[in-house]
Design a protein around this motif. Structure first.
Motif, PDB file in Angstrom:
ATOM      1  N   THR A 140      -5.549  10.110 -11.835  1.00  0.00           N
ATOM      2  CA  THR A 140      -6.388   9.208 -12.760  1.00  0.00           C
ATOM      3  C   THR A 140      -6.506   7.966 -12.253  1.00  0.00           C
ATOM      4  OG1 THR A 140      -7.012   8.549 -14.693  1.00  0.00           O
ATOM      5  CG2 THR A 140      -4.534   8.864 -13.959  1.00  0.00           C
ATOM      6  N   PRO A 141      -7.651   7.064 -12.130  1.00  0.00           N
ATOM      7  CA  PRO A 141      -7.839   5.761 -11.829  1.00  0.00           C
ATOM      8  C   PRO A 141      -7.121   4.773 -12.655  1.00  0.00           C
ATOM      9  CG  PRO A 141      -9.862   6.479 -12.321  1.00  0.00           C
ATOM     10  CD  PRO A 141      -9.023   7.949 -12.366  1.00  0.00           C
ATOM     11  N   ASP A 142      -6.747   5.577 -14.041  1.00  0.00           N
ATOM     12  CA  ASP A 142      -6.000   4.636 -15.185  1.00  0.00           C
ATOM     13  C   ASP A 142      -4.602   4.260 -14.440  1.00  0.00           C
ATOM     14  OD1 ASP A 142      -8.143   4.716 -16.540  1.00  0.00           O
ATOM     15  OD2 ASP A 142      -7.531   6.364 -17.738  1.00  0.00           O
ATOM     16  N   ILE A 143      -4.055   5.158 -13.502  1.00  0.00           N
ATOM     17  CA  ILE A 143      -2.605   4.814 -12.910  1.00  0.00           C
ATOM     18  C   ILE A 143      -3.048   4.087 -11.510  1.00  0.00           C
ATOM     19  CG2 ILE A 143      -0.666   5.670 -11.977  1.00  0.00           C
ATOM     20  CD1 ILE A 143      -1.057   8.269 -14.016  1.00  0.00           C
ATOM     21  N   SER A 144      -2.413   2.857 -11.309  1.00  0.00           N
ATOM     22  CA  SER A 144      -2.440   2.138 -10.138  1.00  0.00           C
ATOM     23  C   SER A 144      -1.895   2.655  -8.883  1.00  0.00           C
ATOM     24  CB  SER A 144      -1.752   0.770 -10.295  1.00  0.00           C
ATOM     25  OG  SER A 144      -0.400   0.875 -10.142  1.00  0.00           O
ATOM     26  N   ALA A 145      -2.662   2.649  -7.744  1.00  0.00           N
ATOM     27  CA  ALA A 145      -2.131   2.901  -6.470  1.00  0.00           C
ATOM     28  C   ALA A 145      -0.701   2.337  -6.101  1.00  0.00           C
ATOM     29  CB  ALA A 145      -3.236   2.586  -5.333  1.00  0.00           C
ATOM     30  N   ALA A 146      -0.306   1.282  -6.548  1.00  0.00           N
ATOM     31  CA  ALA A 146       0.954   0.822  -6.388  1.00  0.00           C
ATOM     32  C   ALA A 146       2.014   1.494  -6.998  1.00  0.00           C
ATOM     33  CB  ALA A 146       0.902  -0.555  -6.744  1.00  0.00           C
ATOM     34  N   TRP A 147       1.742   2.006  -8.376  1.00  0.00           N
ATOM     35  CA  TRP A 147       2.672   2.622  -9.037  1.00  0.00           C
ATOM     36  C   TRP A 147       2.767   4.124  -8.151  1.00  0.00           C
ATOM     37  CZ3 TRP A 147       2.284   8.131 -10.403  1.00  0.00           C
ATOM     38  CH2 TRP A 147       3.733   8.358 -11.137  1.00  0.00           C
ATOM     39  N   LEU A 148       1.853   4.896  -7.613  1.00  0.00           N
ATOM     40  CA  LEU A 148       2.046   6.030  -6.878  1.00  0.00           C
ATOM     41  C   LEU A 148       2.707   5.783  -5.677  1.00  0.00           C
ATOM     42  CD1 LEU A 148       1.343   8.950  -6.304  1.00  0.00           C
ATOM     43  CD2 LEU A 148      -0.718   8.302  -5.480  1.00  0.00           C
ATOM     44  N   THR A 149       2.512   4.568  -4.866  1.00  0.00           N
ATOM     45  CA  THR A 149       3.313   4.622  -3.834  1.00  0.00           C
ATOM     46  C   THR A 149       4.767   4.142  -3.701  1.00  0.00           C
ATOM     47  OG1 THR A 149       3.164   3.752  -1.556  1.00  0.00           O
ATOM     48  CG2 THR A 149       2.550   2.193  -3.100  1.00  0.00           C
ATOM     49  N   SER A 150       4.794   3.347  -5.099  1.00  0.00           N
ATOM     50  CA  SER A 150       6.318   2.914  -5.425  1.00  0.00           C
ATOM     51  C   SER A 150       7.194   4.193  -5.808  1.00  0.00           C
ATOM     52  CB  SER A 150       6.237   1.955  -6.620  1.00  0.00           C
ATOM     53  OG  SER A 150       5.566   0.665  -5.983  1.00  0.00           O
ATOM     54  N   ILE A 151       6.560   4.825  -6.602  1.00  0.00           N
ATOM     55  CA  ILE A 151       7.415   6.074  -6.941  1.00  0.00           C
ATOM     56  C   ILE A 151       7.833   6.883  -6.006  1.00  0.00           C
ATOM     57  CG2 ILE A 151       5.768   7.585  -7.863  1.00  0.00           C
ATOM     58  CD1 ILE A 151       7.477   8.370 -10.211  1.00  0.00           C
ATOM     59  N   LEU A 152       6.769   7.213  -5.134  1.00  0.00           N
ATOM     60  CA  LEU A 152       7.038   8.156  -3.907  1.00  0.00           C
ATOM     61  C   LEU A 152       8.085   7.211  -2.976  1.00  0.00           C
ATOM     62  CD1 LEU A 152       3.405   9.194  -3.036  1.00  0.00           C
ATOM     63  CD2 LEU A 152       5.279  10.718  -3.831  1.00  0.00           C
ATOM     64  N   ASP A 153       7.814   5.886  -2.907  1.00  0.00           N
ATOM     65  CA  ASP A 153       8.840   5.226  -1.785  1.00  0.00           C
ATOM     66  C   ASP A 153      10.295   5.418  -2.448  1.00  0.00           C
ATOM     67  OD1 ASP A 153       7.400   4.164   0.141  1.00  0.00           O
ATOM     68  OD2 ASP A 153       6.636   2.475  -1.253  1.00  0.00           O
ATOM     69  N   GLN A 154      10.412   5.388  -3.758  1.00  0.00           N
ATOM     70  CA  GLN A 154      11.688   5.233  -4.223  1.00  0.00           C
ATOM     71  C   GLN A 154      12.565   6.688  -4.091  1.00  0.00           C
ATOM     72  OE1 GLN A 154      12.315   4.965  -8.638  1.00  0.00           O
ATOM     73  NE2 GLN A 154      14.341   4.928  -8.546  1.00  0.00           N
TER      74      GLN A 154
END
Length: 557
Positions: A140-154
């Motif tokens: 959903t576009p309500d969730i930022s791209a930065a959140w997605l890549t950050s949680i994957l990076d972790q």
């Protein structure tokens, strides 16, 4: 149609994030729900895509690639039972340390537990076998791209071994739409798209430390156990043990050259046990020992110190010795713990192992069968190639009766020691290494993964697949299985040969009847391209009976 476009945007960030953590290979099975992941993997120039129609084989293909590259390998499958078929490869990776990233497409939450087609509960499907599990929300576009890549990076930054399961729900529609839509959502990541670094960097590096008392211990009498490790590590370890003057007990998977060959025969000899009991320290490198006598000696030895070095975490010692469990790369550990030159302290072991090897080679010189193959296997290996060892009886025979060259690459699935996925893992190993390969496995293992012969057609160098056909699971002839039920419920004779299987998948085929014919067929194939399936048809119980006979012979030396 806007949903399908945003699914692609979401998947593009996900796949690009994987590349920042070393993912260069993605293995893909067909499926509709996984469309966004598949198309973005194909569109990413940093990714090499591999395909297979069978998810179980696909998971093992990825495992084989990861064994060679040392990098994480991603797998994309659709929803439903496709996901469950990744379980065997995931379990093997959890035990042997290869990094897999399983991207399992899923139905969105509103389609679960309501009778929707191909919708199962995928969250937690692999229990605690993955090192980590991550369930993403519906894109959903309500969730930022930065959140997605950050949680994957972790999650990716913390993945030091085993599998990471990322469950990825996607809502329909899955196809079509204006490809330019939602560009502003992706562009919030700015120049990250042009860089090669993760959005969120984590420092989770293991640092190897020298043991404070190593300088004292290297003056003592020690024994080295070499279990599963890489070819370069095996060669380094053999030189290290030789300089220390310590006996090295080498497993078939150690690439150490087994300087004291046939250890799994002579370790039962009372004189050998008396000599080895003088060791004050035993240092084991790697895990997953193959031989029965080796495991028995390892379990019963009582040195003052027992150290186990492997880059995989966990105890890895079923005998629970008192000592030290050191998580470290073997090569780095050896560099930090230099050897000091000492004379070999156990000369009688050299004599005993040489006598055992001579006895084995003489005994098997004119006895055609799987034991002879195991004994003389080194003569078949391709120059500058690699060896794939199957499971069950054949790997035990090679371990006990053979001697492979030091530094020669050996690969296997000896974590869970299953017979599933052996062709497909071997295909992944060969594909990543791009070298000639000799693979040896049993008939039941071959039948279990038969459709992965389709992967072998894509091999990039000459390959010889030796299928030892003893008409069933002859490993059970070594075990105290009830004799009256052994054939029906344990060995399960099948009466099948593999000539038509080779033809079905377009492979060359040979069925030699003597060692000379084996040698001629294999030597000739190294000068060609493609795959030769060489079927070794042998008597059902000969391999097990020969091993039993030779163990009894050597114990009385």
């Amino acid at each position: 149609m806007s949903i399908s476009v945003f699914n692609r945007r979401w998947a593009a960030v996900l796949l690009e994030t994987l590349t920042r953590h070393g993912v260069q290979h993605v293995c893909i099975a067909p499926g509709s729900r996984s469309t966004s992941l598949t198309l973005e993997a194909a569109a990413n120039a940093k990714i090499t895509c591999h395909t297979h129609f069978d998810e179980r084989g696909l998971g093992h293909l990825a495992l084989g690639i990861a064994k060679v590259t040392g990098q994480p390998v991603a797998v994309i499958v659709t929803s439903g039972t496709a996901v469950a078929n990744l379980y065997p490869a995931l379990i093997e990776a959890s035990l042997t340390g290869e990094r897999l990233v399983l991207l399992t497409a899923d139905r969105p939450p509103e389609l679960i537990d309501c009778g929707a087609n191909q919708a199962i509960r995928q969250q937690g499907i692999f229990a605690d076998h993955p090192t980590q599990s991550l369930s993403l929300p519906r894109p959903t576009p309500d969730i930022s791209a930065a959140w997605l890549t950050s949680i994957l990076d972790q999650a990716l930054g913390e993945q030091k071994q085993g599998a990471l399961h990322i469950n990825c729900p996607f809502a329909e529609p899955l196809y079509g739409g204006d490809a330019s839509a939602y560009a502003d959502w992706s562009e919030t990541l700015g120049d990250w798209w042009q860089s090669d670094k993760p959005w969120l960097l984590s420092d989770n590096q293991r640092r190897v430390r020298q043991q404070f008392d190593w300088l004292q211990w290297r003056q003592r009498r020690g024994v080295v156990i070499a279990a599963r490790m890489g070819a370069e590590q095996g060669q380094q370890l053999a030189a290290w043990a030789k300089q220390l003057g310590w006996p090295l007990l080498g497993d078939v998977l150690s690439s150490s050259g087994q300087p004291l060959p046939c250890a799994d025969l002579w370790l039962n000899n009372p004189k050998a046990q008396e000599i080895l009991a003088q060791a004050e320290i035993v240092v084991q490198f790697g895990a997953s020992l193959t031989g029965k006598r080796m495991l028995q000696w390892q379990a019963s030895c009582c040195p003052k110190e027992y150290w186990l070095i492997d880059n995989i975490s966990g105890r890895l010692d079923p005998a629970n010795h008192r000592g030290r469990r050191l998580v470290a790369d073997i090569s780095e550990w050896l560099e930090l713990h230099p050897a000091e030159a000492h004379p070999f302290w156990a000369d009688e072991l050299n004599i005993l192992s040489a006598r055992a090897r001579t006895h084995v080679t003489n005994y098997l010189e004119h006895r055609f069968g799987e034991a002879q193959l195991a004994c003389y296997l080194g003569e078949l290996l391709p120059s500058q190639g690699l060896f794939w060892a199957g499971n069950s009886l054949i790997v035990r025979l090679i371990d006990a009766l053979g001697q492979l060259p030091a530094g020669y690459p050996v690969y296997s699935n000896r974590g869970a020691s299953g017979i599933d996925g052996l062709f497909s893992t071997a295909a992944g190993v060969q594909r990543a290494a791009d070298k000639p390969m000799l693979a040896v496995l049993g008939d039941i293992s071959a039948l279990y993964d038969l459709n992965s012969l389709a992967l072998m057609k894509q091999c990039t160098a000459p390959v010889v697949l030796v299928v030892v056909n003893n008409d069933g699971g002859s490993i059970f002839s070594l075990l105290p299985t009830p004799e009256a039920e052994r054939e029906r419920f344990y060995r399960m004779p099948h009466g099948i040969n593999f000539e038509h299987a080779a033809a079905m998948f377009g492979l060359s085929y040979a069925s030699p009847k003597s060692w000379q014919e084996v040698k001629q067929a294999v030597d000739a194939h190294w000068q060609q391209r493609g795959v030769l399936l060489l079927e070794l048809q042998v008597a059902p119980h000969d391999g097990a009976e020969t091993l039993r006979q030779l163990v009894n012979d050597v114990v009385n030396f």
